[in-house]
Design a protein around this motif. Structure first.
Motif, PDB file in Angstrom:
ATOM      1  N   ALA A   2      45.735 -36.413 -85.516  1.00 47.24           N
ATOM      2  CA  ALA A   2      45.926 -37.450 -84.490  1.00 47.24           C
ATOM      3  C   ALA A   2      46.249 -38.794 -85.137  1.00 47.24           C
ATOM      4  O   ALA A   2      47.090 -39.552 -84.627  1.00 47.24           O
ATOM      5  CB  ALA A   2      44.674 -37.559 -83.626  1.00 47.24           C
ATOM      6  N   GLU A   3      45.596 -39.101 -86.262  1.00 40.70           N
ATOM      7  CA  GLU A   3      45.916 -40.344 -86.968  1.00 40.70           C
ATOM      8  C   GLU A   3      47.399 -40.406 -87.329  1.00 40.70           C
ATOM      9  O   GLU A   3      48.061 -41.438 -87.143  1.00 40.70           O
ATOM     10  CB  GLU A   3      45.078 -40.449 -88.250  1.00 40.70           C
ATOM     11  N   ARG A   4      47.926 -39.300 -87.827  1.00 42.01           N
ATOM     12  CA  ARG A   4      49.335 -39.284 -88.240  1.00 42.01           C
ATOM     13  C   ARG A   4      50.266 -39.408 -87.033  1.00 42.01           C
ATOM     14  O   ARG A   4      51.254 -40.141 -87.068  1.00 42.01           O
ATOM     15  CB  ARG A   4      49.640 -38.007 -89.025  1.00 42.01           C
ATOM     16  N   LEU A   5      49.933 -38.703 -85.953  1.00 40.02           N
ATOM     17  CA  LEU A   5      50.777 -38.752 -84.763  1.00 40.02           C
ATOM     18  C   LEU A   5      50.797 -40.136 -84.129  1.00 40.02           C
ATOM     19  O   LEU A   5      51.835 -40.597 -83.632  1.00 40.02           O
ATOM     20  CB  LEU A   5      50.286 -37.732 -83.731  1.00 40.02           C
ATOM     21  N   LEU A   6      49.651 -40.800 -84.142  1.00 39.30           N
ATOM     22  CA  LEU A   6      49.517 -42.083 -83.446  1.00 39.30           C
ATOM     23  C   LEU A   6      49.783 -43.280 -84.349  1.00 39.30           C
ATOM     24  O   LEU A   6      49.979 -44.392 -83.853  1.00 39.30           O
ATOM     25  CB  LEU A   6      48.097 -42.200 -82.868  1.00 39.30           C
ATOM     26  N   GLY A   7      49.756 -43.075 -85.661  1.00 40.34           N
ATOM     27  CA  GLY A   7      49.866 -44.200 -86.581  1.00 40.34           C
ATOM     28  C   GLY A   7      48.638 -45.081 -86.547  1.00 40.34           C
ATOM     29  O   GLY A   7      48.732 -46.302 -86.704  1.00 40.34           O
ATOM     30  N   MET A   8      47.470 -44.461 -86.365  1.00 41.09           N
ATOM     31  CA  MET A   8      46.221 -45.199 -86.211  1.00 41.09           C
ATOM     32  C   MET A   8      45.156 -44.640 -87.155  1.00 41.09           C
ATOM     33  O   MET A   8      45.325 -43.563 -87.738  1.00 41.09           O
ATOM     34  CB  MET A   8      45.730 -45.121 -84.751  1.00 41.09           C
ATOM     35  N   ARG A   9      44.077 -45.377 -87.294  1.00 45.39           N
ATOM     36  CA  ARG A   9      42.934 -44.943 -88.092  1.00 45.39           C
ATOM     37  C   ARG A   9      41.847 -44.458 -87.140  1.00 45.39           C
ATOM     38  O   ARG A   9      41.512 -45.143 -86.165  1.00 45.39           O
ATOM     39  CB  ARG A   9      42.419 -46.102 -88.940  1.00 45.39           C
ATOM     40  N   GLY A  10      41.301 -43.255 -87.402  1.00 49.69           N
ATOM     41  CA  GLY A  10      40.376 -42.640 -86.472  1.00 49.69           C
ATOM     42  C   GLY A  10      38.952 -42.527 -86.980  1.00 49.69           C
ATOM     43  O   GLY A  10      38.704 -42.422 -88.184  1.00 49.69           O
ATOM     44  N   PHE A  11      38.024 -42.532 -86.016  1.00 50.61           N
ATOM     45  CA  PHE A  11      36.587 -42.416 -86.298  1.00 50.61           C
ATOM     46  C   PHE A  11      35.975 -41.462 -85.283  1.00 50.61           C
ATOM     47  O   PHE A  11      36.433 -41.377 -84.140  1.00 50.61           O
ATOM     48  CB  PHE A  11      35.895 -43.781 -86.179  1.00 50.61           C
ATOM     49  N   LEU A  12      34.920 -40.763 -85.700  1.00 48.18           N
ATOM     50  CA  LEU A  12      34.168 -39.895 -84.810  1.00 48.18           C
ATOM     51  C   LEU A  12      32.744 -40.402 -84.678  1.00 48.18           C
ATOM     52  O   LEU A  12      32.151 -40.899 -85.647  1.00 48.18           O
ATOM     53  CB  LEU A  12      34.128 -38.461 -85.341  1.00 48.18           C
ATOM     54  N   GLY A  13      32.181 -40.253 -83.469  1.00 50.73           N
ATOM     55  CA  GLY A  13      30.773 -40.536 -83.273  1.00 50.73           C
ATOM     56  C   GLY A  13      29.921 -39.411 -83.841  1.00 50.73           C
ATOM     57  O   GLY A  13      30.422 -38.335 -84.201  1.00 50.73           O
ATOM     58  N   ALA A  14      28.622 -39.641 -83.912  1.00 54.27           N
ATOM     59  CA  ALA A  14      27.699 -38.631 -84.427  1.00 54.27           C
ATOM     60  C   ALA A  14      27.665 -37.410 -83.511  1.00 54.27           C
ATOM     61  O   ALA A  14      28.005 -37.491 -82.328  1.00 54.27           O
ATOM     62  CB  ALA A  14      26.299 -39.229 -84.560  1.00 54.27           C
ATOM     63  N   GLN A  15      27.250 -36.294 -84.060  1.00 55.76           N
ATOM     64  CA  GLN A  15      27.110 -35.075 -83.278  1.00 55.76           C
ATOM     65  C   GLN A  15      25.839 -35.160 -82.441  1.00 55.76           C
ATOM     66  O   GLN A  15      24.772 -35.503 -82.957  1.00 55.76           O
ATOM     67  CB  GLN A  15      27.037 -33.857 -84.196  1.00 55.76           C
ATOM     68  N   GLY A  16      25.932 -34.858 -81.167  1.00 61.48           N
ATOM     69  CA  GLY A  16      24.764 -34.850 -80.289  1.00 61.48           C
ATOM     70  C   GLY A  16      24.522 -33.465 -79.738  1.00 61.48           C
ATOM     71  O   GLY A  16      25.053 -32.463 -80.244  1.00 61.48           O
ATOM     72  N   SER A  17      23.729 -33.378 -78.664  1.00 57.26           N
ATOM     73  CA  SER A  17      23.455 -32.074 -78.062  1.00 57.26           C
ATOM     74  C   SER A  17      24.654 -31.547 -77.298  1.00 57.26           C
ATOM     75  O   SER A  17      24.802 -30.340 -77.103  1.00 57.26           O
ATOM     76  CB  SER A  17      22.239 -32.164 -77.128  1.00 57.26           C
ATOM     77  N   GLY A  18      25.545 -32.437 -76.858  1.00 62.25           N
ATOM     78  CA  GLY A  18      26.792 -32.007 -76.237  1.00 62.25           C
ATOM     79  C   GLY A  18      27.835 -31.728 -77.314  1.00 62.25           C
ATOM     80  O   GLY A  18      27.846 -32.351 -78.373  1.00 62.25           O
ATOM     81  N   ARG A  19      28.735 -30.787 -77.046  1.00 65.78           N
ATOM     82  CA  ARG A  19      29.722 -30.405 -78.060  1.00 65.78           C
ATOM     83  C   ARG A  19      31.018 -31.191 -77.955  1.00 65.78           C
ATOM     84  O   ARG A  19      31.892 -31.067 -78.811  1.00 65.78           O
ATOM     85  CB  ARG A  19      30.009 -28.902 -77.976  1.00 65.78           C
TER      86      ARG A  19
END
Length: 317
Positions: free
Chosen positions: A70-87
């Protein structure tokens, strides 16, 4: 079409909220599915500078392979939140030519699906930190959403130190009906047949009736944050289509279409909003995306607090 270039006569900053249902689905033949690729091509056309993503279901797998795609497609820098009980985790992307990222924080307590939270700054205003957060409030619990909203207030508290705030996502509950273009759900209607959804999205009123949950919206607005869609609809922009529903179009048994994907910003930045677009994602996701367009020059002035803070939204109107 690049909306940011073709539609506006000034430099803009575009913030997009986009919940891609289950991240577009599982891989097909070792590649991201066509729905995922089509969705990102659609979003890319709006040239987002900040992208608040929900349901990053498969983006953590295989060393974050899909996140980096997605970073490459959008030309953006990406981040993920922590893993929780939801997937179905959260994510956040920023355009590095527009924003410098300073910090990322993980939040694991009190959240079913932890938000993605970074601190960044607009390149023209490097000395003013902006709290950015992408959230997906609990789908199943009014009390859970109340607790999570209180955590959003903790992030927004930096406003009192001169910081700015940009946060939003899938609120999984409804806006306060004041000024809205869609009437509240009639929970007694024969068309509302999903009883679990009724339990997820309502509280019991004093008379025993079911009352739509609006805690997140009421609380964030009461704290002085602003909803740019309301600003676009009721201010000088008079853009009523900013209040179009974002979800529920494929689930009539849950009460129909509602505006549950919303952005909140501080009372200085909201003055920089020049347009809001609900992006039709039919066939790609069960949520429409929303693009919020800010004048870049006015955003810089808002960050420096050289414009008057907008008064809190009047829910009694």
């Amino acid at each position: 079409m690049n909306v940011a270039i073709d539609r506006y006569s000034e430099r803009v900053v575009t913030v997009v909220i986009a919940n891609l249902e289950h991240d577009g689905g599982a891989d097909e033949d070792g590649e991201s599915p066509q729905r995922w690729r089509d969705f990102h091509a659609l979003i890319r056309g709006y040239h987002p500078d900040v992208l608040l993503r929900q349901e990053m279901t498969y983006s953590r797998a295989e060393g974050h392979r899909r996140l980096h795609a997605a970073e490459r497609l959008l030309g953006m820098r990406g981040f993920l939140g922590a893993q929780g009980s939801g997937r179905n985790g959260t994510g956040l992307f920023v355009r590095p030519e527009v924003f410098d990222v300073q910090q990322q924080f993980e939040h694991t307590r009190h959240w079913r699906t932890p938000p993605t939270n970074i601190v960044a700054s607009l390149r023209e205003v490097p000395d003013v930190p902006i709290v950015m957060t992408s959230w997906h409030l609990a789908f199943n619990s009014p009390r859970g959403r109340e607790r999570e909203t209180d955590e959003i207030l903790a992030l927004a508290d930096k406003i009192n130190k001169g910081w700015a705030f940009i946060g939003g996502g899938d609120c999984n509950e409804y806006p306060h009906p004041a000024g809205e273009s869609v009437l509240p759900i009639d929970w007694t209607s024969d068309t509302v047949t999903d009883r679990l959804h009724v339990a997820h999205r309502t509280n019991l009123g004093p008379d025993g009736s079911r009352v739509s949950c609006t805690y997140a919206d009421r609380t964030l607005l009461a704290a002085g944050l602003h909803d740019p869609a309301r600003y676009a609809a009721h201010g000088l922009l008079a853009q009523q289509d900013a209040l179009l529903p974002t979800a529920g179009h494929v689930k009539p048994s849950q009460g129909g279409e509602r505006r549950i994907d919303r952005l909140y910003v501080d009372p200085w930045l909201v003055n920089a909003v020049i347009a809001v677009h609900v992006i039709d994602t039919a066939g790609l996701s069960d949520h429409h995306a929303v693009a919020f367009v800010f004048s870049r020059a006015a955003m810089a002035e808002g960050l420096r607090r050289r414009m008057t803070a907008l008064a809190p939204y009047d829910l009694s109107a």
